[in-house]
Design an enzyme around this catalytic site. Structure first.
Site, short mmCIF file in Angstrom:
data_model
loop_
_atom_site.label_atom_id
_atom_site.label_comp_id
_atom_site.label_asym_id
_atom_site.label_seq_id
_atom_site.Cartn_x
_atom_site.Cartn_y
_atom_site.Cartn_z
N LYS A 179 -7.30 -28.71 3.91
CA LYS A 179 -7.31 -28.65 5.37
C LYS A 179 -8.44 -27.76 5.89
O LYS A 179 -8.78 -27.81 7.07
CB LYS A 179 -5.97 -28.19 5.92
CG LYS A 179 -5.62 -26.74 5.74
CD LYS A 179 -4.34 -26.42 6.50
CE LYS A 179 -4.02 -24.93 6.44
NZ LYS A 179 -2.84 -24.59 7.25
N ASP A 180 -9.04 -26.95 4.99
CA ASP A 180 -10.19 -26.11 5.37
C ASP A 180 -11.52 -26.82 5.19
O ASP A 180 -12.56 -26.27 5.55
CB ASP A 180 -10.22 -24.83 4.53
CG ASP A 180 -9.08 -23.89 4.85
OD1 ASP A 180 -8.54 -23.97 5.96
OD2 ASP A 180 -8.72 -23.09 3.97
N ARG A 192 -4.78 -26.59 16.77
CA ARG A 192 -3.80 -27.68 16.73
C ARG A 192 -2.41 -27.18 17.12
O ARG A 192 -1.76 -27.74 18.01
CB ARG A 192 -3.76 -28.30 15.34
CG ARG A 192 -2.57 -29.25 15.13
CD ARG A 192 -2.43 -29.68 13.68
NE ARG A 192 -2.17 -28.58 12.76
CZ ARG A 192 -0.95 -28.11 12.46
NH1 ARG A 192 0.12 -28.62 13.04
NH2 ARG A 192 -0.81 -27.13 11.59
N ARG A 193 -1.95 -26.13 16.44
CA ARG A 193 -0.60 -25.63 16.72
C ARG A 193 -0.47 -25.14 18.15
O ARG A 193 0.55 -25.39 18.81
CB ARG A 193 -0.25 -24.51 15.74
CG ARG A 193 -0.02 -24.99 14.31
CD ARG A 193 0.15 -23.82 13.36
NE ARG A 193 0.40 -24.23 11.98
CZ ARG A 193 -0.02 -23.58 10.92
NH1 ARG A 193 -0.75 -22.45 11.07
NH2 ARG A 193 0.25 -24.01 9.70
N ARG A 210 -4.05 -13.95 13.37
CA ARG A 210 -4.69 -14.33 12.11
C ARG A 210 -4.23 -13.40 11.00
O ARG A 210 -3.57 -12.40 11.25
CB ARG A 210 -6.22 -14.25 12.25
CG ARG A 210 -6.80 -15.25 13.22
CD ARG A 210 -8.33 -15.21 13.21
NE ARG A 210 -8.85 -15.65 11.93
CZ ARG A 210 -8.93 -16.93 11.55
NH1 ARG A 210 -8.52 -17.87 12.36
NH2 ARG A 210 -9.43 -17.25 10.38
N ARG A 213 0.66 -11.02 8.85
CA ARG A 213 1.39 -11.67 9.95
C ARG A 213 2.81 -11.12 10.09
O ARG A 213 3.30 -10.93 11.21
CB ARG A 213 1.40 -13.18 9.75
CG ARG A 213 0.00 -13.78 9.79
CD ARG A 213 0.03 -15.28 9.80
NE ARG A 213 -1.30 -15.83 9.53
CZ ARG A 213 -1.72 -17.02 9.93
NH1 ARG A 213 -0.93 -17.78 10.65
NH2 ARG A 213 -2.92 -17.44 9.63
N CYS A 261 -12.75 -27.77 13.57
CA CYS A 261 -11.82 -26.73 14.00
C CYS A 261 -11.84 -26.55 15.52
O CYS A 261 -11.08 -25.78 16.06
CB CYS A 261 -12.17 -25.41 13.32
SG CYS A 261 -13.82 -24.87 13.74
#
Length: 314
Positions: free
Chosen positions: A91-92, A139-140, A157, A163, A250
């Site tokens: 996904k990166d 996206r989120r 991040r 987190r 992105c």
């Protein structure tokens, strides 16, 4: 074949998740070719995206330089023959590789769902009105704005521990990670629940490890062919063709997920305005052999349906 004197050099980022993915790749190569651990060398390469000051800045990826932040230095090392192969979270990965490099090996795909992480609530549906939610994923953020415009979103991040500390400090009530990463780290319990695709369609290629090599490296090609997962390859062919046709990056709130159903492939795709004010959804099925064409077709349908200003980012 590589040996202890002349090992196959596996390039990776140095994060706990990146290292877990490199170790999994090494283990699969060892088993497939009956080689000892000494026949491989894990080479950690610091990328721009690993800069602590950038992580602590809590800025969107697009402002920091895009997906290439996590791949540029690794790919340069491979082109210079300092490493032989590179292990990536798919996904990166940008949809195009630098000239001379090839990405045609995927490991079996992990859980593709997003993970809901909170100290106080069990699922995304339990969040009270006006709750503060942390995420730096375009996206989120767009999906949350579209489905729950009442939520307050803040940039967020860092790795799992970072987190969790931010949640403890009250920076946000909840955040999101990928279930695949938590599973690979043996930290599945961090997720209060997994978010079904119907509630939040995942990022393209989420949960998939890809292994990149030099195009002219016959030894690497032969070794990687032995661990390539065909099913993951079909699914990624559809998803990455979809992303490429949309010119995804992105800077684009794009979600997509392909699933195999017998001899067919089913692809769902969603594009959103960055502010979450509008979203478009398409899905379709095709023969597995037409996976890439299905991905491009779904993308073209979304582009055709979109209002004139929907894709201003293009």
């Amino acid at each position: 074949m590589p040996n202890a004197t002349s090992p196959l050099k596996i390039g990776t980022r140095g994060s706990p998740l990146a290292l877990a993915q490199a170790y999994e790749t090494r283990a699969r190569l060892m088993a497939a070719h009956d080689l000892p651990e000494e026949a491989f060398e894990i080479v950690v390469i610091k990328t721009t995206g690993d800069d602590r000051t950038l992580i602590d800045a809590d800025k969107p990826l697009k402002e920091l330089g895009g997906k290439g932040l996590f791949t540029k230095e690794i790919e340069e090392a491979m082109l210079e023959s300092r490493i032989d192969i590179a292990v990536h979270s798919m996904k990166d990965m940008p949809v195009k590789q630098p000239e001379g490099l090839l990405l045609d090996c995927y490991l079996p795909r992990e859980d593709t769902r997003d993970a809901f992480v909170s100290l106080n609530y069990g699922s995304i549906h339990d969040l009270p009105e006006g709750a503060v939610v942390g995420s730096s994923s375009l996206r989120r953020r767009a999906q949350l704005h579209f489905r729950r415009p009442d939520l307050k979103l803040v940039e967020f991040r860092g790795n799992v521990q970072t987190r969790l500390k931010k949640l403890e400090d009250g920076v946000a009530t909840a955040t999101f990670l990928a279930m695949a990463g938590l599973n690979r780290l043996g930290m599945a319990e961090v997720a209060r629940s997994a978010i079904e695709p119907e509630d939040m369609l995942p990022a393209v290629a989420q949960g998939c490890i890809g292994i990149e090599r030099r195009e002219n490296d016959a030894r690497a090609a032969e070794m990687l062919a032995a661990i390539h997962n065909v099913d993951a390859g079909h699914r990624l062919a559809a998803e990455r063709a979809y992303l490429a046709t949309l010119d995804g990056s992105c800077e684009t709130p794009i979600a997509g997920l392909a699933m195999l159903e017998g001899d067919q492939i089913w692809l769902r795709g969603e594009v959103l305005r960055p502010d979450g004010s509008d979203a478009l959804f398409e899905e379709g099925r095709a023969a597995i052999s037409d996976a890439a064409e299905l991905g491009a077709d779904i993308a073209r349908k979304l582009l055709a349906r979109a209002p004139k200003d929907f894709f201003d980012w293009r």
